[in-house]
Design an enzyme around this catalytic site. Structure first.
Site, PDB file in Angstrom:
ATOM      1  N   ASP A  34       0.809  -1.214   0.000  1.00 42.98           N
ATOM      2  CA  ASP A  34       0.000   0.000   0.000  1.00 42.98           C
ATOM      3  C   ASP A  34       0.844   1.267   0.000  1.00 42.98           C
ATOM      4  O   ASP A  34       0.407   2.320   0.454  1.00 42.98           O
ATOM      5  CB  ASP A  34      -0.976  -0.003   1.191  1.00 42.98           C
ATOM      6  CG  ASP A  34      -0.229  -0.081   2.513  1.00 42.98           C
ATOM      7  OD1 ASP A  34       1.008  -0.268   2.483  1.00 42.98           O
ATOM      8  OD2 ASP A  34      -0.871   0.050   3.571  1.00 42.98           O
ATOM      9  N   HIS A 236      21.208   2.792 -21.407  1.00 40.72           N
ATOM     10  CA  HIS A 236      20.257   3.127 -20.335  1.00 40.72           C
ATOM     11  C   HIS A 236      20.668   2.488 -19.015  1.00 40.72           C
ATOM     12  O   HIS A 236      19.832   1.957 -18.287  1.00 40.72           O
ATOM     13  CB  HIS A 236      18.835   2.713 -20.724  1.00 40.72           C
ATOM     14  CG  HIS A 236      18.199   3.667 -21.681  1.00 40.72           C
ATOM     15  ND1 HIS A 236      17.063   3.377 -22.391  1.00 40.72           N
ATOM     16  CD2 HIS A 236      18.548   4.914 -22.054  1.00 40.72           C
ATOM     17  CE1 HIS A 236      16.744   4.415 -23.158  1.00 40.72           C
ATOM     18  NE2 HIS A 236      17.634   5.358 -22.966  1.00 40.72           N
ATOM     19  N   ASP A 253      24.485  11.153 -16.707  1.00 34.63           N
ATOM     20  CA  ASP A 253      23.351  11.751 -17.420  1.00 34.63           C
ATOM     21  C   ASP A 253      22.292  12.012 -16.362  1.00 34.63           C
ATOM     22  O   ASP A 253      21.615  11.084 -15.917  1.00 34.63           O
ATOM     23  CB  ASP A 253      22.864  10.766 -18.496  1.00 34.63           C
ATOM     24  CG  ASP A 253      21.752  11.341 -19.354  1.00 34.63           C
ATOM     25  OD1 ASP A 253      21.161  12.367 -18.974  1.00 34.63           O
ATOM     26  OD2 ASP A 253      21.469  10.753 -20.419  1.00 34.63           O
ATOM     27  N   ASP A 264      18.143  18.128 -18.867  1.00 31.52           N
ATOM     28  CA  ASP A 264      18.738  16.847 -19.286  1.00 31.52           C
ATOM     29  C   ASP A 264      20.189  17.097 -19.702  1.00 31.52           C
ATOM     30  O   ASP A 264      20.437  17.624 -20.783  1.00 31.52           O
ATOM     31  CB  ASP A 264      17.900  16.305 -20.458  1.00 31.52           C
ATOM     32  CG  ASP A 264      18.320  14.917 -20.898  1.00 31.52           C
ATOM     33  OD1 ASP A 264      19.183  14.315 -20.249  1.00 31.52           O
ATOM     34  OD2 ASP A 264      17.765  14.445 -21.914  1.00 31.52           O
ATOM     35  N   HIS A 343      22.628   5.881 -31.043  1.00 30.47           N
ATOM     36  CA  HIS A 343      21.361   6.562 -30.748  1.00 30.47           C
ATOM     37  C   HIS A 343      21.297   7.859 -31.545  1.00 30.47           C
ATOM     38  O   HIS A 343      22.253   8.242 -32.203  1.00 30.47           O
ATOM     39  CB  HIS A 343      21.232   6.840 -29.240  1.00 30.47           C
ATOM     40  CG  HIS A 343      22.343   7.658 -28.653  1.00 30.47           C
ATOM     41  ND1 HIS A 343      22.472   9.007 -28.876  1.00 30.47           N
ATOM     42  CD2 HIS A 343      23.397   7.312 -27.862  1.00 30.47           C
ATOM     43  CE1 HIS A 343      23.529   9.460 -28.239  1.00 30.47           C
ATOM     44  NE2 HIS A 343      24.127   8.454 -27.626  1.00 30.47           N
ATOM     45  N   HIS A 347      16.416  15.057 -28.671  1.00 32.18           N
ATOM     46  CA  HIS A 347      14.954  14.966 -28.605  1.00 32.18           C
ATOM     47  C   HIS A 347      14.409  16.271 -28.064  1.00 32.18           C
ATOM     48  O   HIS A 347      15.118  17.027 -27.391  1.00 32.18           O
ATOM     49  CB  HIS A 347      14.554  13.804 -27.679  1.00 32.18           C
ATOM     50  CG  HIS A 347      15.285  13.817 -26.354  1.00 32.18           C
ATOM     51  ND1 HIS A 347      14.871  14.575 -25.287  1.00 32.18           N
ATOM     52  CD2 HIS A 347      16.436  13.203 -25.953  1.00 32.18           C
ATOM     53  CE1 HIS A 347      15.725  14.420 -24.277  1.00 32.18           C
ATOM     54  NE2 HIS A 347      16.696  13.590 -24.660  1.00 32.18           N
ATOM     55  N   HIS A 354      11.647  13.503 -22.645  1.00 36.38           N
ATOM     56  CA  HIS A 354      11.481  13.220 -24.080  1.00 36.38           C
ATOM     57  C   HIS A 354      10.135  13.827 -24.419  1.00 36.38           C
ATOM     58  O   HIS A 354       9.100  13.183 -24.283  1.00 36.38           O
ATOM     59  CB  HIS A 354      11.503  11.720 -24.360  1.00 36.38           C
ATOM     60  CG  HIS A 354      12.824  11.090 -24.018  1.00 36.38           C
ATOM     61  ND1 HIS A 354      12.991   9.734 -23.861  1.00 36.38           N
ATOM     62  CD2 HIS A 354      14.049  11.637 -23.811  1.00 36.38           C
ATOM     63  CE1 HIS A 354      14.266   9.480 -23.566  1.00 36.38           C
ATOM     64  NE2 HIS A 354      14.918  10.624 -23.525  1.00 36.38           N
ATOM     65  N   GLU A 377      23.106  15.572 -28.005  1.00 42.86           N
ATOM     66  CA  GLU A 377      23.806  14.606 -27.164  1.00 42.86           C
ATOM     67  C   GLU A 377      24.508  13.487 -27.935  1.00 42.86           C
ATOM     68  O   GLU A 377      24.144  12.325 -27.796  1.00 42.86           O
ATOM     69  CB  GLU A 377      22.838  14.012 -26.150  1.00 42.86           C
ATOM     70  CG  GLU A 377      21.514  13.503 -26.739  1.00 42.86           C
ATOM     71  CD  GLU A 377      20.599  12.903 -25.666  1.00 42.86           C
ATOM     72  OE1 GLU A 377      21.062  12.012 -24.950  1.00 42.86           O
ATOM     73  OE2 GLU A 377      19.433  13.339 -25.567  1.00 42.86           O
ATOM     74  N   TYR A 381      30.616   4.964 -27.999  1.00 41.37           N
ATOM     75  CA  TYR A 381      30.619   3.890 -27.003  1.00 41.37           C
ATOM     76  C   TYR A 381      31.366   2.701 -27.593  1.00 41.37           C
ATOM     77  O   TYR A 381      30.923   2.122 -28.599  1.00 41.37           O
ATOM     78  CB  TYR A 381      29.178   3.494 -26.657  1.00 41.37           C
ATOM     79  CG  TYR A 381      28.300   4.706 -26.390  1.00 41.37           C
ATOM     80  CD1 TYR A 381      28.197   5.265 -25.124  1.00 41.37           C
ATOM     81  CD2 TYR A 381      27.601   5.324 -27.452  1.00 41.37           C
ATOM     82  CE1 TYR A 381      27.418   6.397 -24.897  1.00 41.37           C
ATOM     83  CE2 TYR A 381      26.831   6.450 -27.230  1.00 41.37           C
ATOM     84  CZ  TYR A 381      26.734   6.989 -25.957  1.00 41.37           C
ATOM     85  OH  TYR A 381      25.973   8.108 -25.740  1.00 41.37           O
ATOM     86  N   ARG A 398      29.507  10.576 -23.670  1.00 44.38           N
ATOM     87  CA  ARG A 398      28.400  11.365 -24.241  1.00 44.38           C
ATOM     88  C   ARG A 398      28.489  12.767 -23.649  1.00 44.38           C
ATOM     89  O   ARG A 398      28.882  12.917 -22.483  1.00 44.38           O
ATOM     90  CB  ARG A 398      27.042  10.726 -23.918  1.00 44.38           C
ATOM     91  CG  ARG A 398      25.844  11.540 -24.402  1.00 44.38           C
ATOM     92  CD  ARG A 398      24.522  10.763 -24.435  1.00 44.38           C
ATOM     93  NE  ARG A 398      24.021  10.370 -23.127  1.00 44.38           N
ATOM     94  CZ  ARG A 398      24.070   9.150 -22.643  1.00 44.38           C
ATOM     95  NH1 ARG A 398      24.620   8.165 -23.353  1.00 44.38           N
ATOM     96  NH2 ARG A 398      23.591   8.868 -21.438  1.00 44.38           N
ATOM     97  N   GLU A 400      25.963  16.151 -23.411  1.00 46.18           N
ATOM     98  CA  GLU A 400      24.574  16.540 -23.705  1.00 46.18           C
ATOM     99  C   GLU A 400      24.238  17.907 -23.129  1.00 46.18           C
ATOM    100  O   GLU A 400      24.428  18.156 -21.939  1.00 46.18           O
ATOM    101  CB  GLU A 400      23.610  15.501 -23.112  1.00 46.18           C
ATOM    102  CG  GLU A 400      22.143  15.864 -23.260  1.00 46.18           C
ATOM    103  CD  GLU A 400      21.199  14.779 -22.777  1.00 46.18           C
ATOM    104  OE1 GLU A 400      21.573  14.019 -21.869  1.00 46.18           O
ATOM    105  OE2 GLU A 400      20.077  14.711 -23.319  1.00 46.18           O
TER     106      GLU A 400
HETATM  107  N1  GLY Z   1      18.386  11.284 -20.140  1.00 50.92           N
HETATM  108  C1  GLY Z   1      17.694  10.702 -21.182  1.00 50.92           C
HETATM  109  C2  GLY Z   1      18.200  11.150 -22.461  1.00 50.92           C
HETATM  110  O1  GLY Z   1      19.263  11.731 -22.535  1.00 50.92           O
HETATM  111  O2  GLY Z   1      17.558  11.015 -23.452  1.00 50.92           O
HETATM  112 MN    MN Z   2      18.505  13.437 -23.575  1.00 52.12          MN
HETATM  113 MN    MN Z   3      20.203  12.677 -20.927  1.00 49.03          MN
END
Ligand code: GLY
Ligand code: MN
Ligand code: MN
Length: 431
Positions: A34, A236, A253, A264, A343, A347, A354, A377, A381, A398, A400
């Site tokens: 609960d 991820h 990230d 982000d 990737h 976005h 996102h 970003e 890798y 990365r 970003e």
């Molecule tokens: N943190 C999620 C992305 O960079 O898309």
């Molecule tokens: Mn992102």
């Molecule tokens: Mn990110």
């Protein structure tokens, strides 16, 4: 409340005829037995109401050019309020949130069909909330059955319409997002001074969450990724539970949510404060790709321009290091960069990290326009299973940033966190 009222009016402006829009709010999600996950209101619902209680539904009716907003909200309940806190109730929904009418949420099945009287089309977000499609069908069927001789009501999806409104941020949204970005950027700056080899990734994650909360962003906009060494090659990665070794890069990230808006940011930095030669060579390719891509975010440019630019810079850089073999045009055409940069460049970002909003219109990618916010970003890798010289293996990088399209260019909202390797190294000495 004026802002939300205006949004409700604007939403119906482009919907012709006598229409109703129905938007469900979020419900509490169970975590175990609960106890619930922290409540997060549905973004569309909040965008149109500013109302933050679970189990609520809003309705906008536009008939004969007149717009009415109606809310269905948790009823006032002394005992529940002792346990769970204050509720506005229907009266509060009207007086504090500018709704024309409001009812207890347990009255919705009875009242809503009658409210649809005279409406020719009912809009709601298709296929988004479990069980809600069935409810709308039930309500419209009941409304239709009241007058068998009039024209039947149509049902249409509202998601795209709201999505494309939310894509263009107004000045109040930009202010909030700038604040979210500032809090997150500050956390990254402090983290660069804080991190030492031997710490656990979880400790660094906790540091970010503390910095966010201390400055008003109690929740992260998404689960932070704190990935040391080769963990950074898991795109991820959210386990965040390994020891950070001397010589590892740390990819973080992490971005907070502030007043319902996301930020982000990703930075990759050496745990011991000094990049190795190999790490630096890969880092500089990502940095060059990132800078060139940010530069391409400007009104009139295609939304895929930064993507293409980043692919080319990364392909060329990896060819120069002998990681990809061949010439630039052919290898770019073949997509060999996808083994290392798998990737997309970014976005939309807004209430959702996102964020909603189309990337294409009638089969063509759209162009950047003022008020849009995108992340940029790129990354490289190289996992230990890659077919490359051993010295490159286990490097994941990365970078970003969050970029606002302005009238005559762009504004990088997160560039107070250094990306320049020498600057990062010198900041890391400041601990
Ligand atoms: N943190 C999620 C992305 O960079 O898309
Ligand atoms: Mn992102
Ligand atoms: Mn990110």
């Amino acid at each position: 409340m004026k802002i939300y009222e205006e949004r409700r009016l604007k939403l119906t402006e482009n919907l012709s005829g006598d229409i109703a829009v129905i938007i469900p709010g979020s419900v509490l999600a169970n975590r175990s037995n609960d106890t619930a996950y922290p409540f997060r209101q549905d973004s569309n619902f909040y965008y149109l109401s500013g109302f933050n209680e679970p189990d609520s539904t809003l309705m906008i009716i536009n008939k004969s050019g007149k717009t009415n907003s109606i809310g269905f909200v948790p009823k006032k309940d002394k005992l529940k309020e002792i346990w769970d806190g204050f509720r506005h109730g229907p009266e509060g929904m009207k007086s504090d949130f500018g709704f024309n009418d409001a009812f207890n949420n347990d009255e919705i099945d009875e009242l809503l069909p009658d409210l649809l009287d005279g409406v020719s089309c009912v809009y709601y977000p298709f296929g988004k909330v479990e069980g809600f499609d069935q409810k709308v069908i039930k309500w419209t069927k009941k409304a239709n059955s009241k007058d068998r001789h009039s024209k039947k009501m149509e049902i249409a999806d509202i998601s795209k319409v709201i999505g494309n409104k939310r894509l263009i941020k107004d000045s109040s949204e930009i202010n909030i997002i700038e604040k979210a970005c500032k809090i997150s950027a500050n956390a990254h700056l402090e983290a660069m001074k804080f991190v030492k080899p031997g710490m656990n990734e979880a400790e660094v994650e906790a540091f970010y969450l503390y910095e966010f909360a201390k400055n008003g962003g109690r929740f992260p906009a998404y689960n932070p990724i704190v990935a040391s060494g080769e963990n950074a090659c898991v795109l991820h990665y959210v386990e965040n539970n390994q020891v950070i070794n001397d010589g590892d890069l740390l990819l973080v990230d992490a971005g907070c949510e502030y007043e319902m808006y996301a930020s982000d940011i990703t930075r990759t930095f050496p745990a011991n404060g000094k990049f190795s030669d190999e790490q630096l060579q890969i880092y500089n390719i990502v940095l060059e790709a990132q800078k060139a891509s940010v530069d391409a975010v400007r009104k009139g440019n295609g939304v895929m321009d930064p993507q293409t630019i980043s692919e080319k810079v990364i392909t060329e850089g990896l060819i120069d290091l002998g990681i990809i073999k061949g010439n630039l045009e052919e290898e770019h055409e073949k997509g060999s960069f996808k083994d290392f940069y798998m990737h997309k460049i970014g976005h939309w970002m807004g209430m959702d990290v996102h964020d909603v909003g189309d990337y294409m219109h009638e089969g063509e990618f759209i162009k950047f326009d003022e008020g849009m916010i995108t992340t940029i970003e790129p990354g490289i890798y190289i996992s230990s299973t890659s077919d490359v010289d051993d010295k490159w293996k286990g490097i994941g990088i990365r970078i970003e940033d969050d970029v606002l399209v302005t009238k005559d260019g762009n504004k990088n909202l997160t560039d107070t966190v250094p990306t320049d390797p020498a600057e990062i190294e010198s900041l890391m000495q400041e601990s």
